[in-house]
Design an enzyme around this catalytic site. Structure first.
Site, PDB file in Angstrom:
ATOM      1  CG  PHE A 108       1.254   0.825  -5.932  1.00  0.00           C
ATOM      2  CD1 PHE A 108      -0.505   0.249  -6.173  1.00  0.00           C
ATOM      3  CD2 PHE A 108       1.240   0.255  -4.955  1.00  0.00           C
ATOM      4  CE1 PHE A 108      -1.224  -0.745  -5.547  1.00  0.00           C
ATOM      5  CE2 PHE A 108       0.211  -0.801  -4.231  1.00  0.00           C
ATOM      6  CZ  PHE A 108      -0.629  -1.008  -4.645  1.00  0.00           C
ATOM      7  CE  LYS A 109      -1.924  -4.327  -8.339  1.00  0.00           C
ATOM      8  NZ  LYS A 109      -2.430  -2.997  -8.382  1.00  0.00           N
ATOM      9  CG  ASP A 110       6.587  -2.723 -11.594  1.00  0.00           C
ATOM     10  OD1 ASP A 110       6.226  -3.690 -11.656  1.00  0.00           O
ATOM     11  OD2 ASP A 110       6.508  -1.117 -11.900  1.00  0.00           O
TER      12      ASP A 110
END
Ligand SMILES: *Cc1c(COP(=O)(O)O)cnc(C)c1O
Length: 460
Positions: A108-110
């Site tokens: 999810f860091k993208d």
């Protein structure tokens, strides 16, 4: 929008300066000087990008205008391999999973770092500046940060990772990026050594100024801001305000949800899911925020001793009193225990946060159970979330839909998933040849002088 520090004594800044600064110079974290009201949706069937621009515009104006923001968001989210960007999947009656892992590095860091990279490049080009981002990673952040800035003209990035201590998928995601401005460096040491080296580089004023050092770690405001969008988008698809179940360690992801609700998004409440490193769960359930040594788990991206983004909620709990926040956190650093008044805590926790923690055995059992019941395979971080959703689903406090945030693709943690289900999850097609790609990496001694010399050589 103007930004103030949670410690109360750093200068107020605009968005672009906050983006580049990361940490405030009084040691605090920047927050907007007020929470804007969520703009109504202009078009009912609008895209993720359209809504993202509407949600974030008040935070970035006047430094970034609407046309520019639309352009940056369009580019950032074109890298996601699902047309909905963050699709919702139903897994049971009133139970949903929101998949946040369709970006380039499968975590999810993208969602935040693809946009942050584009924003850095835009702001730096306007200022005719160039920066070197340095960071330490135990896995997910490094690859997402490298990918996020790999195409940027005005940014060099050097990510330190502990030699031999990341998974093969995680290392290869960093070392196979073919971009002249991106460098993954293996340090002969632990993750803590890498973090200490990064801190030491920032504390070396000469070195810092000479190389225009910058950071994109999880306390950067722009990352929290970008994460508010998927809460808004998901909540708006339901007739009844949903509960979000959030696998979290640093409190960053769930803080973004809390902000979305402050802005007026129709959200009932939040369930925090921890692994054995359960400082947040102890705070919510027992009013106990005591830091304990980190214990490794199957969900390494939640292995933390102190939740750095909690500082932003604490500032709110203190009625935005920076001096009081500073005093409490200085005390926390020396005693390892954060003292919060009981009524102060209950005003913020009751009706807003519930929490549960799961050890490795429960995590594996949950991956197996969910797989058998629904056919869906989840990674160990997400499994802490679906386990927490199941725990609360049958209780009196729970009404309405529950959305568990899926924070990583199962193929990012193939060993744990295989142990639980007997099947090794496959990498999606765009990463199918990850193990055939050439790796580009350097190894360096756990020594500040050696690391600094390498950073300067790589970014010259
Ligand atoms: C970083 C990460 C988390 C934790 O996010 P917080 O910022 O601590 O809320 C959870 N799952 C995965 C897969 C991550 O990479």
């Amino acid at each position: 929008m103007r930004y103030v520090s949670t410690r109360g004594s750093a200068p107020e800044l605009g968005f672009a300066d906050v983006l580049l600064a990361g940490l405030a110079n009084d040691g605090g974290l920047y927050v907007p000087d007020h929470w804007p009201t969520l703009a109504p949706r202009r078009s009912a069937g609008g895209s993720y990008v359209e809504r993202a621009v509407e949600v974030m515009l008040p935070f970035v104006e006047p430094d970034i205008d609407e046309i520019t923001m639309t352009h940056l968001c369009t580019e950032a989210y074109a890298t996601f391999r699902h047309p909905a960007v963050v699709p919702l999947i139903q897994i049971g009656e009133n139970q949903w999973v929101q998949e946040l892992f369709h970006g380039p590095t499968l975590a999810f860091k993208d969602v935040a770092l693809q946009l942050v990279g584009k924003m850095f490049d835009h702001v730096l080009a306007k200022r005719q500046q160039r920066v070197t981002i340095v960071g330490a990673t135990s896995g997910d952040t490094g690859s997402a940060a490298i990918d996020g800035v790999s195409g940027c003209d005005n940014v060099d990035i050097v990510i330190l990772y502990p030699l031999g201590r990341t998974s093969d998928v995680q290392r290869r995601q960093m070392t196979t990026v073919d971009a002249p401005n991106a460098h993954a460096v293996a340090v002969e040491g632990t993750f803590d050594d890498c973090q200490d080296l990064v801190k030491a580089m920032f504390n070396d004023a000469d070195f810092r100024a000479r190389n225009n050092l910058s950071a994109v770690n999880s306390i950067n405001w722009a990352r929290v801001m970008a994460q508010t969008v998927y809460y808004v988008v998901a909540a708006e698809t339901f007739a009844q305000p949903p509960t979000f179940v959030v696998p979290t360690g640093n409190f960053g992801n769930v803080l973004a949800g809390w902000i979305a609700r402050e802005m007026g998004a129709p959200i009932k409440d939040f369930v925090l899911a921890s692994n054995r490193n359960d400082i947040l769960t102890r705070f919510v359930n027992d009013s106990d925020m005591t830091s304990r040594p980190v214990e490794p788990s199957l969900s390494p991206s939640m292995d933390i001793a102190v939740s750095s983004n909690f500082e932003r909620l604490l500032f709110e709990m203190n009625g935005r009193d920076g001096a009081m926040t500073d005093e409490q956190l200085t005390g926390f650093r020396s005693t390892g225990r954060l003292d919060i008044e009981a009524d102060q805590r209950s005003d913020f926790v009751e009706g807003t946060f519930r929490a549960a923690a799961f050890d490795d055995d429960s995590t594996l059992a949950e991956i197996a159970r969910l797989n058998a019941a629904t056919g869906m395979t989840v990674d160990p971080h997400t499994a802490c979330g679906t386990a927490a959703a199941r725990l609360f689903a049958g209780t009196g406090d729970q009404q309405g839909p529950m959305i568990t945030l899926a924070t990583a693709h199962p193929a990012k943690f193939p060993d744990a998933v295989e142990q639980a289900t007997g099947e090794r999850p496959e990498l999606p097609p765009h990463l199918g040849d990850l193990f055939d790609r050439d790796e580009r990496t350097q190894t360096v001694a756990n020594d500040l002088g050696a690391v600094q010399a390498l950073v300067e050589a790589l970014t010259r």
